[in-house]
Design a protein around this motif. Structure first.
Motif, short mmCIF file in Angstrom:
data_model
loop_
_atom_site.label_atom_id
_atom_site.label_comp_id
_atom_site.label_asym_id
_atom_site.label_seq_id
_atom_site.Cartn_x
_atom_site.Cartn_y
_atom_site.Cartn_z
N PHE A 29 0.80 -1.22 0.00
CA PHE A 29 0.00 0.00 0.00
C PHE A 29 0.84 1.28 0.00
O PHE A 29 0.45 2.27 -0.60
CB PHE A 29 -0.96 0.02 1.19
CG PHE A 29 -1.97 -1.10 1.18
CD1 PHE A 29 -2.61 -1.47 0.01
CD2 PHE A 29 -2.27 -1.79 2.33
CE1 PHE A 29 -3.54 -2.50 0.00
CE2 PHE A 29 -3.20 -2.81 2.34
CZ PHE A 29 -3.83 -3.17 1.16
N GLN A 33 2.29 0.92 -4.25
CA GLN A 33 1.26 1.81 -4.79
C GLN A 33 1.61 3.29 -4.61
O GLN A 33 0.83 4.15 -5.00
CB GLN A 33 -0.10 1.47 -4.17
CG GLN A 33 -0.57 0.08 -4.55
CD GLN A 33 -1.91 -0.29 -3.94
OE1 GLN A 33 -2.50 0.44 -3.15
NE2 GLN A 33 -2.41 -1.45 -4.32
N CYS A 35 1.64 5.37 -2.11
CA CYS A 35 0.65 6.15 -1.38
C CYS A 35 1.18 6.45 0.01
O CYS A 35 1.36 5.54 0.82
CB CYS A 35 -0.67 5.39 -1.24
SG CYS A 35 -1.55 5.18 -2.77
N SER A 114 -14.63 -0.77 0.27
CA SER A 114 -14.15 0.31 -0.58
C SER A 114 -13.15 -0.35 -1.52
O SER A 114 -12.03 -0.68 -1.11
CB SER A 114 -13.47 1.39 0.26
OG SER A 114 -12.87 2.35 -0.58
N GLN A 116 -10.77 -0.84 -4.99
CA GLN A 116 -10.11 -0.13 -6.08
C GLN A 116 -10.96 -0.35 -7.33
O GLN A 116 -11.37 -1.47 -7.63
CB GLN A 116 -8.69 -0.64 -6.27
CG GLN A 116 -7.79 -0.24 -5.13
CD GLN A 116 -6.34 -0.61 -5.35
OE1 GLN A 116 -5.94 -1.04 -6.44
NE2 GLN A 116 -5.53 -0.45 -4.32
N TYR A 117 -11.26 0.74 -8.04
CA TYR A 117 -12.24 0.68 -9.12
C TYR A 117 -11.88 -0.33 -10.20
O TYR A 117 -12.75 -1.01 -10.73
CB TYR A 117 -12.41 2.08 -9.73
CG TYR A 117 -13.55 2.14 -10.72
CD1 TYR A 117 -14.86 1.96 -10.29
CD2 TYR A 117 -13.32 2.35 -12.07
CE1 TYR A 117 -15.92 1.99 -11.18
CE2 TYR A 117 -14.37 2.39 -12.97
CZ TYR A 117 -15.66 2.21 -12.52
OH TYR A 117 -16.71 2.24 -13.41
N HIS A 118 -10.60 -0.49 -10.51
CA HIS A 118 -10.22 -1.44 -11.56
C HIS A 118 -10.48 -2.90 -11.15
O HIS A 118 -10.43 -3.79 -12.00
CB HIS A 118 -8.75 -1.23 -11.98
CG HIS A 118 -7.74 -1.74 -11.01
ND1 HIS A 118 -7.35 -1.03 -9.90
CD2 HIS A 118 -7.06 -2.91 -10.97
CE1 HIS A 118 -6.46 -1.74 -9.22
NE2 HIS A 118 -6.26 -2.88 -9.85
N SER A 120 -13.41 -3.79 -9.69
CA SER A 120 -14.86 -3.88 -9.52
C SER A 120 -15.42 -5.20 -10.07
O SER A 120 -16.24 -5.84 -9.42
CB SER A 120 -15.54 -2.69 -10.20
OG SER A 120 -16.94 -2.84 -10.13
N ASP A 136 -11.88 9.28 -5.48
CA ASP A 136 -10.44 9.20 -5.32
C ASP A 136 -10.09 8.93 -3.86
O ASP A 136 -10.61 9.60 -2.96
CB ASP A 136 -9.78 10.51 -5.76
CG ASP A 136 -8.28 10.47 -5.59
OD1 ASP A 136 -7.60 10.00 -6.52
OD2 ASP A 136 -7.78 10.88 -4.52
N GLU A 137 -9.25 7.94 -3.63
CA GLU A 137 -8.72 7.67 -2.30
C GLU A 137 -7.21 7.51 -2.43
O GLU A 137 -6.74 6.56 -3.06
CB GLU A 137 -9.37 6.41 -1.71
CG GLU A 137 -9.01 6.16 -0.26
CD GLU A 137 -9.79 5.00 0.33
OE1 GLU A 137 -9.14 4.09 0.88
OE2 GLU A 137 -11.03 4.99 0.24
N ILE A 140 -5.93 6.90 -5.96
CA ILE A 140 -6.37 5.70 -6.67
C ILE A 140 -7.90 5.70 -6.73
O ILE A 140 -8.55 5.87 -5.69
CB ILE A 140 -5.88 4.42 -5.93
CG1 ILE A 140 -4.35 4.40 -5.88
CG2 ILE A 140 -6.42 3.16 -6.61
CD1 ILE A 140 -3.78 3.28 -5.01
N HIS A 142 -11.51 4.54 -6.42
CA HIS A 142 -12.21 3.52 -5.63
C HIS A 142 -13.70 3.62 -5.86
O HIS A 142 -14.20 4.62 -6.36
CB HIS A 142 -11.94 3.72 -4.14
CG HIS A 142 -10.62 3.22 -3.67
ND1 HIS A 142 -9.42 3.80 -4.05
CD2 HIS A 142 -10.29 2.19 -2.84
CE1 HIS A 142 -8.42 3.13 -3.47
NE2 HIS A 142 -8.93 2.17 -2.73
#
Length: 148
Positions: A29, A33, A35, A114, A116-118, A120, A136-137, A140, A142
């Protein structure tokens, strides 16, 4: 490969288990990533944690959160697979074990995540449905998802 998992309350960790879990979360994380965020958010002590092993090596983990800690629903968070164990189908196995763990620890009720959108479509394959719009989180995209 031999797979196993355990679910523990925070106070049940050995020092080594806690270190390995936090190291893996930081590796993926924060470093991978890219972040910069506060992983230690005071929710760990109030949660259960699923540690997933492949041949006695920590391959992934998740955090199982009771209602009211992140959402009004129970939740699964901090889902992570070690880079060396990706592509083996462990994501599905760890999530199925986490869903079962939530039901065992908290009873049968909706689970909110929650995601990560990719990812889904992956979570939809496990029965989660998108809720609302992507957001956005930590840089990234979400989306909130719910499994009834």
């Amino acid at each position: 490969m031999n797979y196993s998992y355990t679910i523990k309350a925070f106070g049940e960790f050995t020092n080594l288990e806690l270190y390995e879990m936090l190291r893996l979360r930081s590796e993926v994380f924060v470093v991978e990533q890219n972040c910069v965020y506060q992983d230690l958010d005071n929710k760990d002590p109030k949660s259960f944690h699923l540690l997933y092993y492949a041949n006695d090596e920590l391959a992934g983990c998740t955090r199982l959160l009771p209602t009211g800690l992140s959402y009004d629903d129970i939740s699964i968070g901090r889902v992570v697979i070690a880079p060396t164990f990706r592509g083996l189908g462990l994501g599905k196995k760890i999530m199925e074990a986490s869903i079962a763990g939530c039901q065992e620890k908290f009873g049968k009720s909706p689970i909110r995540i929650s995601a990560q959108y990719h990812l889904s479509n992956f979570y939809q394959s496990l029965g989660f449905m998108e809720q609302g719009e992507p957001y956005d989180e930590d840089g990234i995209p979400h989306i909130e998802m719910l499994r009834n």
